[in-house]
Design a protein around this motif. Structure first.
Motif, short mmCIF file in Angstrom:
data_model
loop_
_atom_site.label_atom_id
_atom_site.label_comp_id
_atom_site.label_asym_id
_atom_site.label_seq_id
_atom_site.Cartn_x
_atom_site.Cartn_y
_atom_site.Cartn_z
N THR A 162 0.83 -1.20 0.00
CA THR A 162 0.00 0.00 0.00
C THR A 162 0.87 1.25 0.00
O THR A 162 1.90 1.30 0.67
CB THR A 162 -0.93 0.01 1.23
N ARG A 163 0.48 2.25 -0.78
CA ARG A 163 1.22 3.51 -0.86
C ARG A 163 0.25 4.64 -0.57
O ARG A 163 -0.73 4.82 -1.32
CB ARG A 163 1.85 3.69 -2.25
N ILE A 164 0.50 5.40 0.47
CA ILE A 164 -0.48 6.39 0.92
C ILE A 164 -0.16 7.81 0.47
O ILE A 164 -0.93 8.73 0.75
CB ILE A 164 -0.63 6.36 2.46
N MET A 165 0.97 8.02 -0.23
CA MET A 165 1.34 9.38 -0.63
C MET A 165 1.51 9.50 -2.14
O MET A 165 2.25 8.72 -2.76
CB MET A 165 2.65 9.81 0.05
N GLY A 166 0.84 10.50 -2.72
CA GLY A 166 1.07 10.87 -4.10
C GLY A 166 2.21 11.88 -4.18
O GLY A 166 2.80 12.26 -3.16
N PRO A 167 2.54 12.36 -5.39
CA PRO A 167 3.68 13.29 -5.55
C PRO A 167 3.56 14.56 -4.72
O PRO A 167 4.53 14.96 -4.06
CB PRO A 167 3.66 13.60 -7.05
N TRP A 168 2.39 15.21 -4.74
CA TRP A 168 2.24 16.46 -4.01
C TRP A 168 2.26 16.22 -2.50
O TRP A 168 2.87 16.98 -1.74
CB TRP A 168 0.95 17.17 -4.41
N PHE A 207 5.06 17.89 0.03
CA PHE A 207 4.74 18.69 1.21
C PHE A 207 5.23 18.03 2.49
O PHE A 207 5.58 18.71 3.46
CB PHE A 207 3.24 18.96 1.27
N ALA A 208 5.24 16.71 2.51
CA ALA A 208 5.75 16.01 3.69
C ALA A 208 7.23 16.32 3.89
O ALA A 208 7.67 16.61 5.01
CB ALA A 208 5.54 14.50 3.54
N TRP A 209 7.99 16.30 2.80
CA TRP A 209 9.42 16.61 2.91
C TRP A 209 9.65 18.08 3.21
O TRP A 209 10.57 18.43 3.95
CB TRP A 209 10.14 16.19 1.62
N LEU A 210 8.84 18.95 2.63
CA LEU A 210 9.00 20.38 2.90
C LEU A 210 8.77 20.66 4.38
O LEU A 210 9.57 21.34 5.03
CB LEU A 210 8.03 21.19 2.04
N GLY A 211 7.69 20.13 4.92
CA GLY A 211 7.41 20.34 6.34
C GLY A 211 8.45 19.70 7.24
O GLY A 211 8.74 20.20 8.32
N GLY A 212 9.03 18.60 6.78
CA GLY A 212 10.00 17.89 7.61
C GLY A 212 11.41 18.42 7.54
O GLY A 212 12.29 17.94 8.25
#
Length: 451
Positions: free
Chosen positions: A30-36, A40-45
Motif C-alpha cells: 500500500t502507498r499512501i502518498m502521491g507526488p504532491w 509537502f511532507a518533505w518540505l514540512g519535515g
C-alpha cells in the motif's frame, strides 16, 4: 492487513493495508502518498533549526553569495542521493532496516541502524527544546507565565502523542503544516532584510569570503544535516506511489528541501552576521516588532519543530527499536520521545555550542557517508537493483549474522572521513564503496551474502 508474497518455494508476509499507527518492517504494497503529498511532507519535515544554526556558524567565513551557492550545491547532492538510495524502498516497499540486511547481514544491519538513530534522537531533543522555548516566550509575552521546564515536558508529550499515529498522521500533519511554515519563513526572511539591510551589506555582501576548502566544507555542513535521511530514505519512499519515477523523485526532493534549507540557512546567517546573536528564539523574536506578529512567528517555529521531528527524528530510531527489541511501533515511538530528554538540549542551544554542533554534524557524517556508499554499491553494482525478499526476511538464511566485508569497508570509510573532517561525507564515499566491492569479491565469509 497482511497477505503473503511468494518467492519461489517460500513466502514473505506483506502489508497491504494499514490502520493509523500500524507500521511494520514487512514489505509494504500500500502507498499512501502521491507526488504532491510526498513533496509537502518533505518540505514540512526539512524546516530544521539545525540549518539555522549552521548558517549562523558561517559568519566571518563566507559571504552571502557563497552561502547561497553552498546551500544550493548541498541540496542538489541531497536530492540525487535521496533518489538513488530510496530506490530499493520504493520498488520493494521495504524500510531501511531491511534494506541494510543485504549488505551488512541480518544482525549487522543493526549497526548502521543504531548509528542512524543517535543523531535523530539528538536532533529530536534539540529541536524540541527550541519549540518549547518558542511556546514559553509566547506565554511570557501574552500571560506573563514563564516556565521552560513545563513547556518542554508538555511539548515533548504532544509530539509523542502525534508520533504514535504513524505515517497516516505524518501525511496530514506535514501536508497541512508545510503551507503555513513556508509562508512564515518567507515573511521572516523579508523582515530580516528590512530590519538589518545595512548590516547585511557591510558584514556579508561586501566581504571577500573564500571559494576554497571552507566553501566546500559549508556544502557538507548543510548536506550533513540531511545525511541521516539519505540513509533511511527507504522508510519514506516506500510510502510514495509506484508511478513516480527517478526524475520525479529528484524533482520532489529538490523542490522541498531547497526552499526550507535556503530560508533557514540564510536567516541564520543574516541575523547572526548583523547582530552577533546565535540563539534561534532570540534571533527570530528580535526580527519582529509587532507583538501579534511575534506570537504568530513563534508559534510557527514551534510547529516547524513538530513537523520536522515527527518525520525525520522519530521513524528511524523507532524502526530500529522494532527490529532490535521486537517492539510495536507505538511503543518504540514513545521510547524515542523519552530518550530525547537524555540529550540535554538546554546545553546544545547555548551560544558557545554552535561550533560544537557543527563538529557533531561533521563527525556523525563520517559514519553515515560510508554506510550510504555501501548501500548504494550493494544495490546498484552487486545486486543490479534486484533483491530477494525471502532472504531479507530469513533470520537463519544466507544473510544471517554479520557481513564483515561491509563492516570493514565502513571502518575504512570512517578513517578517511575523519582524516578529511572538513569534507568527511564526500571523502568517505569512494574508499568505502570501493573497499566494499573488493572485500565482497575476495573475502570467503562474504560469499554467502553475494548470492
Amino acid at each position: 492487513m497482511s497477505t503473503t508474497y511468494t518467492t519461489g518455494a517460500s513466502s514473505v508476509d506483506t502489508l497491504d493495508q494499514k490502520a493509523i499507527g500500524e507500521e511494520s518492517l514487512a514489505p509494504q504494497t500500500t502507498r499512501i502518498m502521491g507526488p504532491w503529498s510526498y513533496l509537502f511532507a518533505w518540505l514540512g519535515g526539512c524546516v530544521s533549526i539545525g540549518t539555522f544554526t549552521v548558517g549562523s556558524g558561517l559568519v566571518g567565513t563566507l559571504n552571502l553569495l557563497q552561502v547561497v551557492l553552498a546551500i544550493a550545491i548541498g541540496c542538489i547532492v541531497i536530492g540525487i542521493a535521496l533518489m538513488i538510495n530510496g530506490q530499493a524502498g520504493h520498488k520493494y516497499g521495504i524500510p531501511f532496516m531491511v534494506q541494510a540486511r543485504s549488505a551488512f547481514g541480518f544482525t549487522g544491519s543493526r549497526i548502521p541502524a543504531l548509528v542512524r538513530s543517535v543523531p535523530a534522537i539528538v536532533w529530536f531533543g534539540f529541536q524540541s527544546w527550541i519549540g518549547a522555548g518558542a511556546l514559553n516566550l509566547v506565554s511570557a509575552t501574552l500571560f506573563g507565565y514563564d516556565n521552560m521546564v513545563v513547556f518542554f515536558v508538555g511539548f515533548q508529550a504532544l509530539q509523542i502523542g502525534l508520533s504514535v499515529l504513524g505515517f497516516h498522521g505524518i501525511k496530514w500533519l506535514e501536508n497541512i503544516g508545510s503551507v503555513f511554515i513556508i509562508f512564515s519563513l518567507v515573511y521572516m526572511f523579508f523582515s530580516v532584510i528590512g530590519k538589518y539591510g545595512d548590516e547585511i551589506s557591510t558584514n556579508l555582501v561586501n566581504v571577500e569570503g573564500t571559494w576554497g576548502a571552507p566553501f566546500w566544507g559549508a556544502t557538507m555542513l548543510f548536506l550533513g544535516i540531511y545525511s541521516t535521511m539519505m540513509l533511511n530514505v527507504s522508510d519514506y519512499s516506500r510510502e510514495l506511489r509506484r508511478n513516480v519515477g527517478p526524475l520525479g523523485q529528484v524533482t520532489i526532493y529538490a523542490n522541498s528541501i531547497l526552499p526550507a534549507t535556503l530560508f533557514m540557512g540564510m536567516i541564520g546567517l543574516m541575523v547572526s552576521g548583523a547582530t552577533g546573536e546565535v540563539d534561534p528564539i532570540r534571533v527570530f523574536s528580535s526580527a519582529v516588532d509587532n507583538k501579534l506578529l511575534l506570537v504568530v512567528t513563534l508559534l510557527f517555529i514551534a510547529f516547524a519543530q513538530v513537523t520536522t521531528n515527527i518525520l525525520n527524528n522519530v521513524v528511524p530510531p523507532a524502526y530500529a527499536l522494532m527490529d532490535v527489541f521486537k517492539l510495536k511501533f507505538r511503543t518504540s515511538a514513545v521510547l524515542v520521545g523519552l530518550l530525547a530528554f537524555a540529550t540535554f538540549p538546554w546545553e546544545l542551544v547555548k551560544d558557545e555550542s554552535a561550533a560544537g554542533l557543527n563538529l557533531f554534524i561533521q563527525t556523525y557524517s563520517a559514519f553515515l557517508g560510508p554506510i550510504f556508499a555501501i548501500l548504494v554499491v550493494d544495490y546498484f553494482v552487486l545486486r543490479r537493483q534486484t533483491l530477494d525478499l525471502e532472504k531479507l526476511y530469513d533470520e537463519n538464511g544466507p544473510y544471517r549474522g554479520v557481513n564483515w566485508a561491509a563492516v570493514i569497508a565502513m571502518a575504512i570509510g570512517v578513517v578517511v572521513a575523519l582524516i578529511f573532517s572538513g569534507v568527511s561525507w564526500y571523502a568517505s564515499l569512494v574508499p568505502a564503496g570501493l573497499s566494499y566491492v573488493i572485500l565482497m569479491r575476495t573475502m570467503p565469509s562474504a560469499k554467502r551474502f553475494a548470492s
